[in-house]
Design a protein around this motif. Sequence first.
Motif, PDB file in Angstrom:
ATOM      1  N   CYS A  33      57.670  67.497 -15.368  1.00 51.68           N
ATOM      2  CA  CYS A  33      58.336  68.774 -15.099  1.00 51.68           C
ATOM      3  C   CYS A  33      57.497  69.931 -15.627  1.00 51.68           C
ATOM      4  O   CYS A  33      57.288  70.941 -14.932  1.00 51.68           O
ATOM      5  N   GLU A  34      57.005  69.801 -16.841  1.00 45.60           N
ATOM      6  CA  GLU A  34      56.223  70.876 -17.446  1.00 45.60           C
ATOM      7  C   GLU A  34      54.886  71.057 -16.728  1.00 45.60           C
ATOM      8  O   GLU A  34      54.385  72.178 -16.616  1.00 45.60           O
ATOM      9  N   ALA A  35      54.325  69.947 -16.219  1.00 45.03           N
ATOM     10  CA  ALA A  35      53.073  70.054 -15.458  1.00 45.03           C
ATOM     11  C   ALA A  35      53.273  70.828 -14.155  1.00 45.03           C
ATOM     12  O   ALA A  35      52.324  71.403 -13.608  1.00 45.03           O
ATOM     13  N   MET A  36      54.521  70.856 -13.661  1.00 44.37           N
ATOM     14  CA  MET A  36      54.840  71.623 -12.460  1.00 44.37           C
ATOM     15  C   MET A  36      55.103  73.092 -12.784  1.00 44.37           C
ATOM     16  O   MET A  36      55.377  73.893 -11.884  1.00 44.37           O
ATOM     17  N   GLY A  37      55.061  73.437 -14.074  1.00 45.04           N
ATOM     18  CA  GLY A  37      55.236  74.821 -14.489  1.00 45.04           C
ATOM     19  C   GLY A  37      56.642  75.197 -14.894  1.00 45.04           C
ATOM     20  O   GLY A  37      56.941  76.385 -15.054  1.00 45.04           O
ATOM     21  N   PHE A  38      57.509  74.204 -15.102  1.00 43.81           N
ATOM     22  CA  PHE A  38      58.912  74.475 -15.422  1.00 43.81           C
ATOM     23  C   PHE A  38      59.243  74.060 -16.853  1.00 43.81           C
ATOM     24  O   PHE A  38      58.709  73.074 -17.377  1.00 43.81           O
ATOM     25  N   HIS A  39      60.160  74.800 -17.466  1.00 49.87           N
ATOM     26  CA  HIS A  39      60.755  74.409 -18.738  1.00 49.87           C
ATOM     27  C   HIS A  39      62.151  73.864 -18.451  1.00 49.87           C
ATOM     28  O   HIS A  39      63.011  74.594 -17.959  1.00 49.87           O
ATOM     29  N   PRO A  40      62.418  72.582 -18.735  1.00 48.42           N
ATOM     30  CA  PRO A  40      63.728  71.996 -18.443  1.00 48.42           C
ATOM     31  C   PRO A  40      64.714  72.217 -19.581  1.00 48.42           C
ATOM     32  O   PRO A  40      64.520  71.750 -20.697  1.00 48.42           O
ATOM     33  N   GLU A  41      65.778  72.951 -19.321  1.00 40.48           N
ATOM     34  CA  GLU A  41      66.800  73.267 -20.316  1.00 40.48           C
ATOM     35  C   GLU A  41      68.053  72.465 -19.989  1.00 40.48           C
ATOM     36  O   GLU A  41      68.617  72.574 -18.883  1.00 40.48           O
ATOM     37  N   PHE A  42      68.511  71.645 -20.948  1.00 42.56           N
ATOM     38  CA  PHE A  42      69.607  70.707 -20.685  1.00 42.56           C
ATOM     39  C   PHE A  42      70.613  70.705 -21.830  1.00 42.56           C
ATOM     40  O   PHE A  42      70.313  71.128 -22.947  1.00 42.56           O
ATOM     41  N   ALA A  43      71.785  70.185 -21.539  1.00 42.71           N
ATOM     42  CA  ALA A  43      72.789  69.888 -22.561  1.00 42.71           C
ATOM     43  C   ALA A  43      73.744  68.845 -21.989  1.00 42.71           C
ATOM     44  O   ALA A  43      74.072  68.882 -20.799  1.00 42.71           O
ATOM     45  N   GLN A  44      74.173  67.914 -22.841  1.00 42.32           N
ATOM     46  CA  GLN A  44      75.196  66.956 -22.426  1.00 42.32           C
ATOM     47  C   GLN A  44      76.425  67.176 -23.293  1.00 42.32           C
ATOM     48  O   GLN A  44      76.318  67.414 -24.501  1.00 42.32           O
ATOM     49  N   GLU A  45      77.582  67.143 -22.663  1.00 43.59           N
ATOM     50  CA  GLU A  45      78.837  67.298 -23.391  1.00 43.59           C
ATOM     51  C   GLU A  45      79.604  65.979 -23.319  1.00 43.59           C
ATOM     52  O   GLU A  45      79.454  65.215 -22.363  1.00 43.59           O
ATOM     53  N   PHE A  46      80.437  65.724 -24.319  1.00 40.13           N
ATOM     54  CA  PHE A  46      81.136  64.436 -24.394  1.00 40.13           C
ATOM     55  C   PHE A  46      82.616  64.601 -24.690  1.00 40.13           C
ATOM     56  O   PHE A  46      83.017  65.472 -25.468  1.00 40.13           O
ATOM     57  N   GLU A  47      83.387  63.717 -24.099  1.00 40.41           N
ATOM     58  CA  GLU A  47      84.776  63.507 -24.494  1.00 40.41           C
ATOM     59  C   GLU A  47      84.851  62.133 -25.168  1.00 40.41           C
ATOM     60  O   GLU A  47      84.140  61.208 -24.766  1.00 40.41           O
ATOM     61  N   TRP A  48      85.714  62.017 -26.157  1.00 43.62           N
ATOM     62  CA  TRP A  48      85.931  60.711 -26.775  1.00 43.62           C
ATOM     63  C   TRP A  48      87.335  60.655 -27.380  1.00 43.62           C
ATOM     64  O   TRP A  48      87.922  61.672 -27.726  1.00 43.62           O
ATOM     65  N   PHE A  49      87.863  59.456 -27.501  1.00 45.59           N
ATOM     66  CA  PHE A  49      89.170  59.238 -28.097  1.00 45.59           C
ATOM     67  C   PHE A  49      89.008  58.847 -29.561  1.00 45.59           C
ATOM     68  O   PHE A  49      88.099  58.097 -29.927  1.00 45.59           O
ATOM     69  N   ASN A  50      89.914  59.341 -30.385  1.00 48.84           N
ATOM     70  CA  ASN A  50      89.955  59.012 -31.814  1.00 48.84           C
ATOM     71  C   ASN A  50      91.186  58.152 -32.095  1.00 48.84           C
ATOM     72  O   ASN A  50      92.281  58.435 -31.588  1.00 48.84           O
ATOM     73  N   PHE A  51      91.006  57.131 -32.919  1.00 47.56           N
ATOM     74  CA  PHE A  51      92.080  56.173 -33.195  1.00 47.56           C
ATOM     75  C   PHE A  51      92.251  55.974 -34.696  1.00 47.56           C
ATOM     76  O   PHE A  51      91.276  56.022 -35.460  1.00 47.56           O
ATOM     77  N   SER A  52      93.493  55.731 -35.091  1.00 46.96           N
ATOM     78  CA  SER A  52      93.797  55.375 -36.480  1.00 46.96           C
ATOM     79  C   SER A  52      93.545  53.883 -36.653  1.00 46.96           C
ATOM     80  O   SER A  52      94.465  53.086 -36.879  1.00 46.96           O
ATOM     81  N   GLU A  53      92.279  53.518 -36.518  1.00 48.37           N
ATOM     82  CA  GLU A  53      91.875  52.108 -36.551  1.00 48.37           C
ATOM     83  C   GLU A  53      90.518  51.983 -37.242  1.00 48.37           C
ATOM     84  O   GLU A  53      89.794  52.960 -37.402  1.00 48.37           O
ATOM     85  N   THR A  54      90.210  50.761 -37.627  1.00 47.72           N
ATOM     86  CA  THR A  54      88.885  50.400 -38.113  1.00 47.72           C
ATOM     87  C   THR A  54      88.428  49.171 -37.341  1.00 47.72           C
ATOM     88  O   THR A  54      89.219  48.548 -36.619  1.00 47.72           O
ATOM     89  N   SER A  55      87.159  48.800 -37.501  1.00 43.76           N
ATOM     90  CA  SER A  55      86.685  47.597 -36.820  1.00 43.76           C
ATOM     91  C   SER A  55      87.466  46.373 -37.287  1.00 43.76           C
ATOM     92  O   SER A  55      87.742  45.456 -36.498  1.00 43.76           O
ATOM     93  N   ARG A  56      87.866  46.352 -38.569  1.00 45.48           N
ATOM     94  CA  ARG A  56      88.650  45.223 -39.087  1.00 45.48           C
ATOM     95  C   ARG A  56      90.051  45.188 -38.480  1.00 45.48           C
ATOM     96  O   ARG A  56      90.538  44.136 -38.064  1.00 45.48           O
ATOM     97  N   SER A  57      90.701  46.367 -38.418  1.00 47.12           N
ATOM     98  CA  SER A  57      92.076  46.378 -37.881  1.00 47.12           C
ATOM     99  C   SER A  57      92.087  45.994 -36.409  1.00 47.12           C
ATOM    100  O   SER A  57      92.990  45.285 -35.952  1.00 47.12           O
ATOM    101  N   LEU A  58      91.088  46.431 -35.651  1.00 47.63           N
ATOM    102  CA  LEU A  58      91.021  46.076 -34.235  1.00 47.63           C
ATOM    103  C   LEU A  58      90.822  44.570 -34.062  1.00 47.63           C
ATOM    104  O   LEU A  58      91.420  43.950 -33.171  1.00 47.63           O
ATOM    105  N   GLU A  59      89.984  43.985 -34.900  1.00 53.13           N
ATOM    106  CA  GLU A  59      89.746  42.551 -34.818  1.00 53.13           C
ATOM    107  C   GLU A  59      91.020  41.784 -35.168  1.00 53.13           C
ATOM    108  O   GLU A  59      91.389  40.805 -34.502  1.00 53.13           O
TER     109      GLU A  59
END
Length: 451
Positions: free
Chosen positions: A125-151
């Motif tokens: 991309c840069e060799a073509m003369g462009f500066h690529p400007e990006f961002a990724q956004e995320f959604e996620w769920f939070n739980f009242s759990e631990t790896s032990r409780s889930l197991e």
Amino acid sequence: MNQQQILDQLKQNGNTHIKFAFADIDGILRGKVIHLKKFEAGLSQGYGFCDVVFGWDSQDQGYDNTSFTGWHTGYPDKPCRIDLSTFRTIPWQNDMPFFLADFSGEGNENVPCPRTLLKKIAAECEAMGFHPEFAQEFEWFNFSETSRSLEQKKFTNIEPLTQGMYGYSILRPSQQNSYYYDLVNLLTQFDIPIEGLHTETGPGVYEAAIIHDHVLAAADKAALLKNSVKEIASMYGIMASFMAKWSEKLPGCSGHIHQSLWSADKATNLFYDEADELNMSELMKHYVAGQLYCLPHLIPMYAPTVNSYKRLVEGAWAPTTITWGVDNRTTSLRVLNHAPEYTRLETRIPGADSNPYLALAASLASGLYGIKHKLPLALPPVSGNGYTHKSNGNIPGNLYEAAMTMKNSAIAKELFGSAFTEHFTNTRIWEWRQFSQHVTDWELKRYFEII
């Protein structure tokens, strides 16, 4: 900071060890803590790392359908190289020095390293003369759990952090005040500057947007955000899940990608044209056309798990058709064009389960393909319900179909090389095989007695 300045700072601070990590094919961070002497010695020679990290799945089960590494090669070491430009300290771990690494450089030509792949696309991309400007956004769920409780609960009766559908709530975050503001403050201190953090619709779900940056730095921050959120959550007895769809009764979790191309000096957004009816430059139209053209060939890079496709269903705030529109959240590609500095493309297919390096590489490479080939944006924008516009094709309904399409795609091999395409798609076919061998609760409930 250069190499000597970093070493001087570490020694002055009394640091005896550093931590480094890299992303595997699933985007999972793998790494270790090493002594400062080993860190210093490896800056010129690299650090030997067992290449099994690209030869096994998320459960550390070795692939039997890939040729890059395996029992047939003896799982040798490959030289892993730390990128000093990624230096930061971990504020929730006593300011432990931290670096990101990859498998670029001599001797690693065939290593299927996601970060190395993105570096290659960014350089093109840069060799073509462009500066690529990006961002990724995320959604996620939070739980009242631990790896032990889930197991112990066998992943049943999972308890969300809060109850009810309450998007953009001011009340819900205040009920978890310390966790909520630690996310904002600690992530920002860790050089993952948060542009916005809010609840989404669903019990215990948050959405975070990261301030945009160069495409490689943006992918670094996205990969680190996912791991960092999990670490910070665990300090509060909370489990954060970036599954694309943890319940069929609730919306899924997205990983939308925002992107634009700027002049090399970062002064001008090359996607904006005030004279155009939609404020879209010809360059942007070629870029969008390239993504539309390449989408069917690259879906596993956006939707890499079996679960990904449970999110990509009609009426669930995720796209199902190969479409684009202006500020339209029902299409795969959403153009935002209200001001020069903010004109960009949002690719809405990726879920929160995507590997940021591969998802951003797919977005940039396919957009550049449209520019290189001057593809016309012949498909008109969708105004209204994008789910009903099926004439340009649908997103595949499962991982196997998507992986086989990419495996046999000349476009994918042109963009990413035959070796990477073969290895990556075989890992996705392996993932489908593991799922297909498993007897689910749904099958037991449906067939056990009645059939």
